[in-house]
Scaffold this motif. Structure first.
Motif, PDB file in Angstrom:
ATOM      1  N   PRO A  10       0.828  -1.210   0.000  1.00  0.00           N
ATOM      2  CA  PRO A  10       0.000   0.000   0.000  1.00  0.00           C
ATOM      3  C   PRO A  10       0.865   1.265   0.000  1.00  0.00           C
ATOM      4  CG  PRO A  10       0.044  -0.979   2.186  1.00  0.00           C
ATOM      5  CD  PRO A  10       0.800  -1.909   1.282  1.00  0.00           C
ATOM      6  N   LYS A  13      -2.818   7.445  -0.075  1.00  0.00           N
ATOM      7  CA  LYS A  13      -4.078   7.775  -0.744  1.00  0.00           C
ATOM      8  C   LYS A  13      -4.723   6.578  -1.429  1.00  0.00           C
ATOM      9  CE  LYS A  13      -2.660  12.518  -1.290  1.00  0.00           C
ATOM     10  NZ  LYS A  13      -2.430  13.657  -2.157  1.00  0.00           N
ATOM     11  N   GLY A  14      -4.602   5.397  -0.828  1.00  0.00           N
ATOM     12  CA  GLY A  14      -5.275   4.217  -1.338  1.00  0.00           C
ATOM     13  C   GLY A  14      -4.660   3.583  -2.571  1.00  0.00           C
TER      14      GLY A  14
END
Length: 83
Positions: A10, A13-14
């Motif tokens: 990850p 911001k996703g």
């Protein structure tokens, strides 16, 4: 022994990106306590980068050269079958 794989990690911001890793080790056979033989991989080293596959292959060549992979009498590749 050589093993290569990738894992998504990850980011902010996703977002996600693939980190690629190659593991190199020396396969050794030794006697087990039960009198049989056991196989172990020792002297492990790793190389990881977050880049495209071709760039990773080019960069990882430095570690494979350092470890003498091209001079190995036998080579085992532990892979998942991906291209």
């Amino acid at each position: 022994m050589i093993s290569a794989d990738g894992a998504y990690v990850p980011l902010l911001k996703g977002q996600w990106a693939e980190a690629r890793t190659v593991a190199l080790g020396q396969v050794e056979q030794e006697a087990s306590s039960a009198g049989g033989q056991e196989i172990h991989v020792r002297h492990l080293s790793y190389f990881s980068r977050m880049c495209d596959a071709q760039t990773f292959a080019n960069l990882a060549e430095v570690e494979t050269q350092r470890r003498g992979v091209s001079q190995a009498k036998e080579l085992a590749a532990v892979t998942d079958g991906a291209e």
